[in-house]
Write a protein that holds these residues in place. Structure first.
Motif, PDB file in Angstrom:
ATOM      1  N   ILE A  59      -2.131  -3.001   5.356  1.00  0.00           N
ATOM      2  CA  ILE A  59      -3.162  -1.974   5.506  1.00  0.00           C
ATOM      3  C   ILE A  59      -3.100  -1.322   6.890  1.00  0.00           C
ATOM      4  O   ILE A  59      -3.323  -0.115   7.031  1.00  0.00           O
ATOM      5  CB  ILE A  59      -4.577  -2.531   5.194  1.00  0.00           C
ATOM      6  N   LYS A 116      -6.659   3.360  -6.320  1.00  0.00           N
ATOM      7  CA  LYS A 116      -7.196   4.050  -5.136  1.00  0.00           C
ATOM      8  C   LYS A 116      -7.996   3.026  -4.343  1.00  0.00           C
ATOM      9  O   LYS A 116      -8.902   2.381  -4.873  1.00  0.00           O
ATOM     10  CB  LYS A 116      -8.076   5.221  -5.547  1.00  0.00           C
ATOM     11  N   TRP A 117      -7.685   2.886  -3.052  1.00  0.00           N
ATOM     12  CA  TRP A 117      -8.243   1.796  -2.263  1.00  0.00           C
ATOM     13  C   TRP A 117      -9.163   2.298  -1.160  1.00  0.00           C
ATOM     14  O   TRP A 117     -10.311   1.896  -1.080  1.00  0.00           O
ATOM     15  CB  TRP A 117      -7.086   0.987  -1.671  1.00  0.00           C
ATOM     16  N   THR A 143      -0.053  -2.607  -7.162  1.00  0.00           N
ATOM     17  CA  THR A 143      -0.311  -3.756  -8.031  1.00  0.00           C
ATOM     18  C   THR A 143       0.906  -3.982  -8.920  1.00  0.00           C
ATOM     19  O   THR A 143       1.867  -3.222  -8.879  1.00  0.00           O
ATOM     20  CB  THR A 143      -1.550  -3.504  -8.916  1.00  0.00           C
ATOM     21  N   PHE A 167       0.844  -1.183   0.000  1.00  0.00           N
ATOM     22  CA  PHE A 167       0.000   0.000   0.000  1.00  0.00           C
ATOM     23  C   PHE A 167       0.886   1.242   0.000  1.00  0.00           C
ATOM     24  O   PHE A 167       2.045   1.187   0.389  1.00  0.00           O
ATOM     25  CB  PHE A 167      -0.915   0.031   1.233  1.00  0.00           C
ATOM     26  N   TRP A 176      -3.505   3.866  -1.405  1.00  0.00           N
ATOM     27  CA  TRP A 176      -3.447   3.224  -2.720  1.00  0.00           C
ATOM     28  C   TRP A 176      -2.994   1.782  -2.556  1.00  0.00           C
ATOM     29  O   TRP A 176      -2.094   1.492  -1.764  1.00  0.00           O
ATOM     30  CB  TRP A 176      -2.441   3.940  -3.613  1.00  0.00           C
ATOM     31  N   ARG A 177      -3.604   0.879  -3.303  1.00  0.00           N
ATOM     32  CA  ARG A 177      -3.195  -0.530  -3.336  1.00  0.00           C
ATOM     33  C   ARG A 177      -2.172  -0.678  -4.447  1.00  0.00           C
ATOM     34  O   ARG A 177      -2.422  -0.324  -5.604  1.00  0.00           O
ATOM     35  CB  ARG A 177      -4.406  -1.423  -3.607  1.00  0.00           C
ATOM     36  N   ALA A 231     -14.428   3.077   1.427  1.00  0.00           N
ATOM     37  CA  ALA A 231     -13.820   2.294   0.367  1.00  0.00           C
ATOM     38  C   ALA A 231     -14.057   3.068  -0.920  1.00  0.00           C
ATOM     39  O   ALA A 231     -15.102   3.678  -1.106  1.00  0.00           O
ATOM     40  CB  ALA A 231     -14.456   0.905   0.283  1.00  0.00           C
TER      41      ALA A 231
END
Length: 77
Positions: free
Chosen positions: A27, A55-56, A49, A6, A46-47, A67
């Motif tokens: 998290i 945007k998480w 990847t 994250f 932010w997640r 969320a």
């Protein structure tokens, strides 16, 4: 070695900034980063990847959270 999963930066930044973000290994760590910066305003988690970050979770200055969905993002554009 733990890879960051994250990243945290101010929510008012329109796009992800890899040089301005603070990275977190999970998290819970991301929420702790938000707590340290919440006086500056809303924060975005932010997640990370394999491709572009997503945007998480938005953490508001009052420490409530949302969320992130397309509906939530619509007012930001």
């Amino acid at each position: 070695m733990n890879q960051p999963t994250f990243a945290v930066q101010p929510a008012n930044w329109a796009n992800f900034d890899p040089h301005g973000a603070e990275y977190a290994i999970n998290i819970a760590h991301a929420y702790k980063i938000c707590q340290h910066h919440i006086e500056d305003g809303d924060m975005m988690i932010w997640r990370m990847t394999q491709g572009n970050p997503i945007k998480w979770v938005r953490v508001y200055a009052d420490e409530s959270i949302d969320a992130v969905t397309d509906q939530h993002l619509a007012h930001l554009v």
